[in-house]
Design a protein around this motif. Structure first.
Motif, PDB file in Angstrom:
ATOM      1  N   TYR A 131       0.855  -1.173   0.000  1.00  0.00           N
ATOM      2  CA  TYR A 131       0.000   0.000   0.000  1.00  0.00           C
ATOM      3  C   TYR A 131       0.896   1.229   0.000  1.00  0.00           C
ATOM      4  O   TYR A 131       1.927   1.249   0.664  1.00  0.00           O
ATOM      5  N   ALA A 132       0.484   2.258  -0.733  1.00  0.00           N
ATOM      6  CA  ALA A 132       1.313   3.455  -0.818  1.00  0.00           C
ATOM      7  C   ALA A 132       0.437   4.672  -1.062  1.00  0.00           C
ATOM      8  O   ALA A 132      -0.670   4.565  -1.600  1.00  0.00           O
ATOM      9  N   ALA A 133       0.946   5.839  -0.709  1.00  0.00           N
ATOM     10  CA  ALA A 133       0.282   7.104  -1.015  1.00  0.00           C
ATOM     11  C   ALA A 133       0.753   7.576  -2.392  1.00  0.00           C
ATOM     12  O   ALA A 133       1.915   7.398  -2.749  1.00  0.00           O
ATOM     13  N   LEU A 134      -0.144   8.163  -3.160  1.00  0.00           N
ATOM     14  CA  LEU A 134       0.226   8.758  -4.440  1.00  0.00           C
ATOM     15  C   LEU A 134       0.617  10.205  -4.166  1.00  0.00           C
ATOM     16  O   LEU A 134      -0.188  10.979  -3.650  1.00  0.00           O
ATOM     17  N   LEU A 135       1.836  10.555  -4.493  1.00  0.00           N
ATOM     18  CA  LEU A 135       2.371  11.870  -4.172  1.00  0.00           C
ATOM     19  C   LEU A 135       2.342  12.788  -5.394  1.00  0.00           C
ATOM     20  O   LEU A 135       2.416  12.321  -6.529  1.00  0.00           O
ATOM     21  N   ASP A 136       2.275  14.091  -5.138  1.00  0.00           N
ATOM     22  CA  ASP A 136       2.305  15.072  -6.208  1.00  0.00           C
ATOM     23  C   ASP A 136       3.764  15.414  -6.494  1.00  0.00           C
ATOM     24  O   ASP A 136       4.415  16.116  -5.721  1.00  0.00           O
ATOM     25  N   GLN A 137       4.262  14.908  -7.602  1.00  0.00           N
ATOM     26  CA  GLN A 137       5.663  15.085  -7.992  1.00  0.00           C
ATOM     27  C   GLN A 137       6.045  16.559  -8.108  1.00  0.00           C
ATOM     28  O   GLN A 137       7.111  16.975  -7.660  1.00  0.00           O
ATOM     29  N   THR A 138       5.183  17.381  -8.685  1.00  0.00           N
ATOM     30  CA  THR A 138       5.479  18.790  -8.876  1.00  0.00           C
ATOM     31  C   THR A 138       5.604  19.522  -7.540  1.00  0.00           C
ATOM     32  O   THR A 138       6.516  20.319  -7.341  1.00  0.00           O
ATOM     33  N   LYS A 139       4.699  19.230  -6.599  1.00  0.00           N
ATOM     34  CA  LYS A 139       4.764  19.881  -5.281  1.00  0.00           C
ATOM     35  C   LYS A 139       6.028  19.499  -4.535  1.00  0.00           C
ATOM     36  O   LYS A 139       6.490  20.227  -3.662  1.00  0.00           O
ATOM     37  N   LEU A 140       6.617  18.356  -4.887  1.00  0.00           N
ATOM     38  CA  LEU A 140       7.860  17.910  -4.267  1.00  0.00           C
ATOM     39  C   LEU A 140       9.091  18.513  -4.954  1.00  0.00           C
ATOM     40  O   LEU A 140      10.215  18.192  -4.601  1.00  0.00           O
ATOM     41  N   GLY A 141       8.865  19.379  -5.946  1.00  0.00           N
ATOM     42  CA  GLY A 141       9.973  20.042  -6.626  1.00  0.00           C
ATOM     43  C   GLY A 141      10.494  19.293  -7.832  1.00  0.00           C
ATOM     44  O   GLY A 141      11.505  19.683  -8.421  1.00  0.00           O
ATOM     45  N   LEU A 142       9.828  18.225  -8.217  1.00  0.00           N
ATOM     46  CA  LEU A 142      10.244  17.443  -9.389  1.00  0.00           C
ATOM     47  C   LEU A 142       9.312  17.813 -10.539  1.00  0.00           C
ATOM     48  O   LEU A 142       8.318  17.157 -10.799  1.00  0.00           O
ATOM     49  N   THR A 143       9.669  18.900 -11.201  1.00  0.00           N
ATOM     50  CA  THR A 143       8.769  19.537 -12.157  1.00  0.00           C
ATOM     51  C   THR A 143       8.704  18.866 -13.520  1.00  0.00           C
ATOM     52  O   THR A 143       7.823  19.181 -14.312  1.00  0.00           O
ATOM     53  N   GLU A 144       9.625  17.967 -13.797  1.00  0.00           N
ATOM     54  CA  GLU A 144       9.678  17.345 -15.119  1.00  0.00           C
ATOM     55  C   GLU A 144       9.684  15.821 -15.027  1.00  0.00           C
ATOM     56  O   GLU A 144      10.304  15.247 -14.130  1.00  0.00           O
ATOM     57  N   THR A 145       9.004  15.214 -15.985  1.00  0.00           N
ATOM     58  CA  THR A 145       9.082  13.771 -16.180  1.00  0.00           C
ATOM     59  C   THR A 145       9.793  13.557 -17.507  1.00  0.00           C
ATOM     60  O   THR A 145       9.399  14.128 -18.527  1.00  0.00           O
ATOM     61  N   VAL A 146      10.847  12.747 -17.473  1.00  0.00           N
ATOM     62  CA  VAL A 146      11.624  12.474 -18.674  1.00  0.00           C
ATOM     63  C   VAL A 146      11.518  10.992 -18.989  1.00  0.00           C
ATOM     64  O   VAL A 146      11.651  10.139 -18.105  1.00  0.00           O
ATOM     65  N   LEU A 147      11.269  10.691 -20.249  1.00  0.00           N
ATOM     66  CA  LEU A 147      11.195   9.314 -20.724  1.00  0.00           C
ATOM     67  C   LEU A 147      12.473   9.038 -21.510  1.00  0.00           C
ATOM     68  O   LEU A 147      12.778   9.749 -22.463  1.00  0.00           O
ATOM     69  N   ILE A 148      13.201   8.023 -21.087  1.00  0.00           N
ATOM     70  CA  ILE A 148      14.519   7.752 -21.676  1.00  0.00           C
ATOM     71  C   ILE A 148      14.526   6.350 -22.266  1.00  0.00           C
ATOM     72  O   ILE A 148      14.136   5.390 -21.597  1.00  0.00           O
ATOM     73  N   GLU A 149      14.990   6.255 -23.492  1.00  0.00           N
ATOM     74  CA  GLU A 149      15.226   4.961 -24.123  1.00  0.00           C
ATOM     75  C   GLU A 149      16.725   4.716 -24.113  1.00  0.00           C
ATOM     76  O   GLU A 149      17.504   5.613 -24.432  1.00  0.00           O
ATOM     77  N   VAL A 150      17.122   3.512 -23.737  1.00  0.00           N
ATOM     78  CA  VAL A 150      18.546   3.193 -23.596  1.00  0.00           C
ATOM     79  C   VAL A 150      18.875   1.935 -24.397  1.00  0.00           C
ATOM     80  O   VAL A 150      18.144   0.947 -24.340  1.00  0.00           O
ATOM     81  N   THR A 151      19.997   1.997 -25.118  1.00  0.00           N
ATOM     82  CA  THR A 151      20.541   0.827 -25.811  1.00  0.00           C
ATOM     83  C   THR A 151      21.862   0.465 -25.155  1.00  0.00           C
ATOM     84  O   THR A 151      22.697   1.343 -24.903  1.00  0.00           O
ATOM     85  N   LEU A 152      22.048  -0.808 -24.860  1.00  0.00           N
ATOM     86  CA  LEU A 152      23.293  -1.270 -24.268  1.00  0.00           C
ATOM     87  C   LEU A 152      24.264  -1.711 -25.348  1.00  0.00           C
ATOM     88  O   LEU A 152      23.853  -2.090 -26.454  1.00  0.00           O
TER      89      LEU A 152
END
Length: 156
Positions: A54-75
């Motif tokens: 069980y977990a609380a859903l937090l507001d990322q922006t209010k926590l100072g994390l204003t951006e979500t970045v999606l990264i694709e990686v090749t090894l």
């Protein structure tokens, strides 16, 4: 695994996923059971691994994390040691919200929460680019989240 999920089990899962703080009495009422059988079902669903926690859903922006970045990686290569080290690194970085081994052109898809472009640049320099075995990465910034749902309970 135990017995197959029935419709009441599915209702319980949906209710708990929508509100993890619901009381046992409220949950029982919403799914049409008395408190004791409902509680027993919840315990069984936990024991069988349908409910992992069980977990609380937090507001990322209010926590100072204003951006979500999606990264694709090749090894560079796919030997067990490189895959293990990459997986361990992603698991250890708190700003990595999700990391998937994928099919297609890229090997991994990673979702990262950062404080703007400066936070992202710091994540790249101090963390991602220090992981051994990365050949290439491609990033996009999410402009707007159109849907975010932490669960899906199939009907049957």
């Amino acid at each position: 695994m135990g017995k197959a999920l029935d419709q009441i089990d599915r209702k319980i899962l949906k209710e708990l996923a929508a509100d993890g703080r619901i009381t046992s009495g409220q949950l029982a009422e919403r799914v049409g059971l008395s408190a004791s059988p409902c509680w027993q079902r919840v315990r069984r669903l936990e024991e069988e691994g349908y409910i992992r926690g069980y977990a609380a859903l937090l507001d990322q922006t209010k926590l100072g994390l204003t951006e979500t970045v999606l990264i694709e990686v090749t090894l560079e290569k796919h030997d067990d040691d490189i895959l293990r080290k990459f997986g361990e690194a992603m698991a250890s970085y708190p700003e990595v919200l999700e990391a998937y081994l994928t099919t297609g052109e890229y090997d991994y898809f990673i979702k990262v929460a950062v404080d703007g472009t400066a936070g992202y640049e710091e994540f790249l320099r101090k963390k991602l680019y220090k992981v051994p075995g990365i050949r290439h990465s491609r990033s996009v910034f999410a402009l707007k989240c159109l849907k975010q749902k932490p669960f899906y309970v199939p009907q049957n």
